[in-house]
Enzyme design. Structure first.
Site, PDB file in Angstrom:
ATOM      1  N   SER A   1      -8.917   2.677   8.551  1.00 38.51           N
ATOM      2  CA  SER A   1      -9.376   3.396   9.747  1.00 38.51           C
ATOM      3  C   SER A   1     -10.538   2.694  10.447  1.00 38.51           C
ATOM      4  CB  SER A   1      -9.778   4.831   9.386  1.00 38.51           C
ATOM      5  OG  SER A   1      -8.643   5.534   8.922  1.00 38.51           O
TER       6      SER A   1
ATOM      7  N   ASP B   1       0.852  -1.192   0.000  1.00 31.30           N
ATOM      8  CA  ASP B   1       0.000   0.000   0.000  1.00 31.30           C
ATOM      9  C   ASP B   1       0.895   1.251   0.000  1.00 31.30           C
ATOM     10  OD1 ASP B   1      -2.404   1.397   0.213  1.00 31.30           O
ATOM     11  OD2 ASP B   1      -2.407   1.349   2.417  1.00 31.30           O
TER      12      ASP B   1
ATOM     13  N   HIS C   1      -7.837  10.013   3.551  1.00 31.36           N
ATOM     14  CA  HIS C   1      -7.311   9.064   4.541  1.00 31.36           C
ATOM     15  C   HIS C   1      -7.623   9.490   5.970  1.00 31.36           C
ATOM     16  CE1 HIS C   1      -4.607   7.931   1.099  1.00 31.36           C
ATOM     17  NE2 HIS C   1      -4.997   6.749   1.527  1.00 31.36           N
TER      18      HIS C   1
ATOM     19  N   SER D   1     -12.922   4.487   4.451  1.00 35.21           N
ATOM     20  CA  SER D   1     -13.576   4.088   5.700  1.00 35.21           C
ATOM     21  C   SER D   1     -14.800   4.965   5.936  1.00 35.21           C
ATOM     22  CB  SER D   1     -12.606   4.226   6.880  1.00 35.21           C
ATOM     23  OG  SER D   1     -11.745   3.100   6.934  1.00 35.21           O
TER      24      SER D   1
HETATM   25  P1  13P Z   1      -9.003   4.865   5.438  1.00 33.94           P
HETATM   26  O1  13P Z   1      -8.111   5.712   6.282  1.00 33.94           O
HETATM   27  O2  13P Z   1     -10.220   5.599   5.006  1.00 33.94           O
HETATM   28  O3  13P Z   1      -9.332   3.563   6.080  1.00 33.94           O
HETATM   29  O4  13P Z   1      -8.200   4.514   4.092  1.00 33.94           O
HETATM   30  C1  13P Z   1      -7.234   3.513   4.065  1.00 33.94           C
HETATM   31  C2  13P Z   1      -6.416   3.523   2.826  1.00 33.94           C
HETATM   32  O5  13P Z   1      -6.707   4.188   1.849  1.00 33.94           O
HETATM   33  C3  13P Z   1      -5.218   2.688   2.807  1.00 33.94           C
HETATM   34  O6  13P Z   1      -4.478   2.878   1.646  1.00 33.94           O
HETATM   35  O1  G3H Z   2      -3.392   4.851   3.665  1.00 29.64           O
HETATM   36  C1  G3H Z   2      -2.766   4.490   4.625  1.00 29.64           C
HETATM   37  C2  G3H Z   2      -3.149   3.374   5.514  1.00 29.64           C
HETATM   38  O2  G3H Z   2      -4.197   3.729   6.371  1.00 29.64           O
HETATM   39  C3  G3H Z   2      -1.952   2.862   6.226  1.00 29.64           C
HETATM   40  O3  G3H Z   2      -1.617   3.657   7.293  1.00 29.64           O
HETATM   41  O4  G3H Z   2       0.760   4.161   6.834  1.00 29.64           O
HETATM   42  O5  G3H Z   2      -0.213   4.415   9.148  1.00 29.64           O
HETATM   43  O6  G3H Z   2       0.154   2.140   8.174  1.00 29.64           O
HETATM   44  P1  G3H Z   2      -0.126   3.606   7.909  1.00 29.64           P
HETATM   45 ZN    ZN Z   3      -4.523   4.855   0.858  1.00 29.52          ZN
END
Ligand code: 13P
Ligand code: G3H
Ligand code: ZN
Length: 311
Positions: free
Chosen positions: A259, A82, A180, A216
């Site tokens: 989230s 990711d 995010h 989310s």
């Molecule tokens: P949320 O913060 O809305 O859960 O999005 C997660 C996300 O896009 C991870 O790449």
């Molecule tokens: O988009 C990001 C995800 O919520 C991952 O979050 O980089 O804190 O692990 P993180």
């Molecule tokens: Zn993301």
């Protein structure tokens, strides 16, 4: 069934008007909660690892946890990076067993975003790894990068054909109003997604899988659970689930959720410890937290993604 890349998953999701859940994983309980739900509901899934997760838990631990999940869970599972921010990070994940990577060049200018994504595709495709890129810029916090609402920008549909044909990416994350983190809209603001942009992207890229990050819904029950048990979260507003369901019926084939899992897990642990102040065995509070992840993923599969029985 071994780990799969996202190609077949997305093809079926596109044709079947549903989306695959991409859930962020950081530890064993999260992996177990997600995959238990997918096994029970016979749903394909993407387990995604951020750079921060990899720093926290270590590449080997995470890939071995996912390997265990693959043994225990007879549904298609992709292991995805990711928000990879460099070629080197993508290469390291590809070499280390991931079946899908995201190269996130959304903070770069257009031409640099293209050359970076193309370079990753050239390395990934001969190794049977699929690649996601991003065009447009989401607001919110991910890893250490905080993009303010003013800096965020919607995807320009006029660029998508050029971007996809010149990079060769397999899917494209677009910015249509998701963001995010837990604070997506200000109190009093009405959550909105730019379905006109999604429709235009879909028209310009027929049969091409689109990705929504920052999806989310920030379910109030869990924010309330956190605040009722010693937490101090300000009002948090997410993306309404019916809008995401609508997007999943369109070209959106991957919906990213982190989230909502964090809120469910933290709310449940806070509640457990508040109700059982003398307990100190981590298994006692991690078991209900894992169950909360499981319930949340079942809920998303049924109400948002529509991918029950699509394994
Ligand atoms: P949320 O913060 O809305 O859960 O999005 C997660 C996300 O896009 C991870 O790449
Ligand atoms: O988009 C990001 C995800 O919520 C991952 O979050 O980089 O804190 O692990 P993180
Ligand atoms: Zn993301």
């Amino acid at each position: 069934m071994p780990l799969v890349n996202t190609r077949e998953m997305f093809k079926k999701a596109y044709e079947g008007n549903y989306a695959i859940g991409a859930f962020n994983v950081n530890n064993m309980e999260i992996v177990q909660g997600i995959t238990k739900a997918c096994k029970e509901l016979n749903a394909p899934v993407i387990l995604q690892v951020s750079a921060g997760a990899r720093k926290y838990a270590n590449h080997t631990y995470l890939t071995k946890l996912v390997e265990a999940a693959v043994i225990e869970t007879p549904v298609p599972i992709a292991l995805h990076l990711d928000h990879g921010d460099s070629f080197e990070l993508c290469k390291s994940c590809i070499d280390g067993g991931f079946t899908s990577v995201m190269i996130d060049g959304s903070s770069l200018d257009y031409e640099d975003n293209i050359s970076l994504a193309k370079k990753v595709v050239e390395y990934a495709h001969p190794r049977n790894v699929t690649v996601e890129a991003e065009l447009g810029k989401l607001a919110g916090i991910e890893d250490d990068v905080n993009v303010s609402a003013e800096e965020a920008s919607y995807t320009n549909p006029a660029q998508v054909e050029d971007f996809v044909s010149r990079t060769g990416v397999d899917s494209l994350a677009i910015a249509i109003g998701t963001s995010h983190g837990a604070y997506k809209f200000k109190p009093g603001q009405k959550p909105q997604l730019k379905f006109d942009i999604l429709k235009e992207v879909e028209r310009r890229l027929p049969n091409f899988p689109i990705v929504l990050h920052g999806a989310s819904s920030v379910i109030p029950e869990f924010v309330d659970m956190i605040n009722a048990n010693g937490g101090q979260m300000p009002d948090a507003i997410g993306i309404p689930e019916d809008m995401l369901r609508e997007a999943a019926k369109m070209a959106v084939c991957k919906i990213n959720i982190d989230s909502d899992l964090r809120l469910a897990m933290t709310g449940t642990i806070r509640k457990y410890l508040a109700e059982n102040p003398s307990h100190f065995d981590p298994r006692q509070y991690l078991a209900p937290a894992r169950e909360a992840i499981y319930n949340m993923v079942c809920h998303k599969i049924n109400k948002v993604l529509g991918c029950k029985d699509k394994a």
